[in-house]
Design a protein around this motif. Sequence first.
Motif, mmCIF file in Angstrom:
data_model
loop_
_atom_site.group_PDB
_atom_site.id
_atom_site.type_symbol
_atom_site.label_atom_id
_atom_site.label_comp_id
_atom_site.label_asym_id
_atom_site.label_seq_id
_atom_site.Cartn_x
_atom_site.Cartn_y
_atom_site.Cartn_z
ATOM 1 N N UNK A 29 0.893 -1.501 -0.176
ATOM 2 C CA UNK A 29 -0.324 -0.264 -0.218
ATOM 3 C C UNK A 29 0.798 1.404 -0.502
ATOM 4 N N UNK A 30 0.210 1.680 -0.866
ATOM 5 C CA UNK A 30 1.479 3.221 -0.848
ATOM 6 C C UNK A 30 1.431 4.333 0.296
ATOM 7 N N UNK A 31 0.757 4.217 1.008
ATOM 8 C CA UNK A 31 0.618 5.002 1.962
ATOM 9 C C UNK A 31 1.538 4.414 3.835
ATOM 10 N N UNK A 32 1.896 3.182 2.812
ATOM 11 C CA UNK A 32 2.358 2.080 4.826
ATOM 12 C C UNK A 32 4.123 1.932 3.756
ATOM 13 N N UNK A 126 -9.354 -0.044 0.666
ATOM 14 C CA UNK A 126 -9.687 1.626 0.681
ATOM 15 C C UNK A 126 -10.164 1.341 -0.902
ATOM 16 N N UNK A 127 -11.469 0.425 -1.490
ATOM 17 C CA UNK A 127 -11.619 1.004 -2.177
ATOM 18 C C UNK A 127 -12.749 0.054 -2.854
ATOM 19 N N UNK A 136 -3.606 1.641 -5.528
ATOM 20 C CA UNK A 136 -3.239 1.877 -3.784
ATOM 21 C C UNK A 136 -2.207 0.752 -3.613
ATOM 22 N N UNK A 137 -2.579 -0.843 -3.353
ATOM 23 C CA UNK A 137 -2.396 -1.447 -3.347
ATOM 24 C C UNK A 137 -0.765 -2.482 -3.599
ATOM 25 N N UNK A 140 -3.580 -6.653 -8.217
ATOM 26 C CA UNK A 140 -4.354 -6.737 -8.714
ATOM 27 C C UNK A 140 -5.054 -8.240 -7.338
ATOM 28 N N UNK A 141 -5.414 -8.018 -6.390
ATOM 29 C CA UNK A 141 -6.478 -9.061 -5.202
ATOM 30 C C UNK A 141 -7.488 -8.255 -4.838
ATOM 31 N N UNK A 142 -8.330 -7.728 -5.343
ATOM 32 C CA UNK A 142 -9.972 -7.054 -3.981
ATOM 33 C C UNK A 142 -10.627 -8.459 -4.674
ATOM 34 N N UNK A 143 -10.161 -9.365 -5.525
ATOM 35 C CA UNK A 143 -11.631 -10.274 -5.687
ATOM 36 C C UNK A 143 -11.038 -11.237 -4.251
ATOM 37 N N UNK A 144 -9.877 -10.882 -3.587
ATOM 38 C CA UNK A 144 -9.378 -12.509 -2.872
ATOM 39 C C UNK A 144 -9.713 -11.663 -1.364
ATOM 40 N N UNK A 145 -9.888 -10.205 -1.580
ATOM 41 C CA UNK A 145 -11.205 -9.184 -0.172
ATOM 42 C C UNK A 145 -12.023 -9.949 -0.074
ATOM 43 N N UNK A 146 -12.502 -9.047 -0.948
ATOM 44 C CA UNK A 146 -13.628 -9.884 -1.213
ATOM 45 C C UNK A 146 -14.830 -11.098 -0.896
ATOM 46 N N UNK A 147 -13.779 -12.277 -0.959
ATOM 47 C CA UNK A 147 -13.903 -13.248 -0.494
ATOM 48 C C UNK A 147 -13.813 -13.573 0.974
ATOM 49 N N UNK A 148 -12.565 -12.785 1.695
ATOM 50 C CA UNK A 148 -12.181 -12.840 2.578
ATOM 51 C C UNK A 148 -13.031 -12.652 3.613
#
Length: 332
Positions: A29-32, A126-127, A136-137, A140-148
């Motif tokens: 993540x860009x802010x980390x 964050x989105x 941001x991250x 390309x792992x948004x689908x994994x977050x949604x599944x989690x």
Amino acid sequence: MQVLPLVDRFGRVATDLRVSLTDRCNLRCSYCMPPEGLDWMPNEDQLTDDEVVRLIGVAVTRLGVREVRFTGGEPLVRRGLVDIVRQTHAIDPGVELSLTTNALGLARTAEALAEAGLDRVNVSLDSVREDTFTTITRRDRLHDVIDGLAAADAAGLGPVKVNAVLLRGINDDQAPELLRWCLDRGYQLRFIEQMPLDAQHGWSRSTMVTAEETLERLEAAFTLAPAKEPRGSAPAELFTVDGGPATVGVIASVSRPFCGDCDRVRLTADGQVRNCLFARTESDLRSPLRAGATDADLAERWLAAVRPKAPGHGIDDPTFLQPDRPMSAIGG
């Protein structure tokens, strides 16, 4: 056994322990942290699973800790996580156990964590737009977050909370969209002001999206009202959405600090006590632990570490210096 509360010189009592299990993370993540990541902590410096559990045991049985939150880095990359949760639950089943995670891999582990005694999760998101999430991250792992998130909800790790940071010019226009997405799924959303804890030391107050700005964006799409339940030591100010019962929270760590009610203390992955996210000093528990210290001695050292806690984080002080450790090495 006498319980000696973790009280500081201003009378604040720490009952909420944040335990970092690793400084490693599988997002960037860009802010980390920078795109290439960081130099990770050597394995021999990191507390073993048994050492983690023993120190938690000292905190719970001798120092009055009633909440334990496992953090990172990303705690799901710690191989012994499920067993650490199980052993911690066995110390005192009445202690609340939670996990702050990016949810990569949570779909595979949510059920096991719930069975081990985990109560709930906080997921960083964050989105819900794939392109923004990837920006941001840097993954390309948004689908994994949604599944989690869905797996955590199905496993009973609720209420499922979502933590979001708004970045100016990147996702600051998406606050209403993210709230609607969470409301539709029954998740509790909390917006957190970006804090000066990035490894690059690139944080600037002038570009930070404030809590006030976030609320203005949300009020353009929803009717918000301050929640009636008392806030207590919780970091989030809660607002009912469109008459409730759903709520949204705003954690104004920078612009409206809540240091006077802080009840948190932190243990890093290498066994250092931090009495504030922004502390410039740490107290070593790993060395005495490995040298044969008794639980009573470790408790005394912990008490001494918390006692001099500063009255506030000092971000507004002209002499403020960002901690040497970034967030990934401290734990939220």
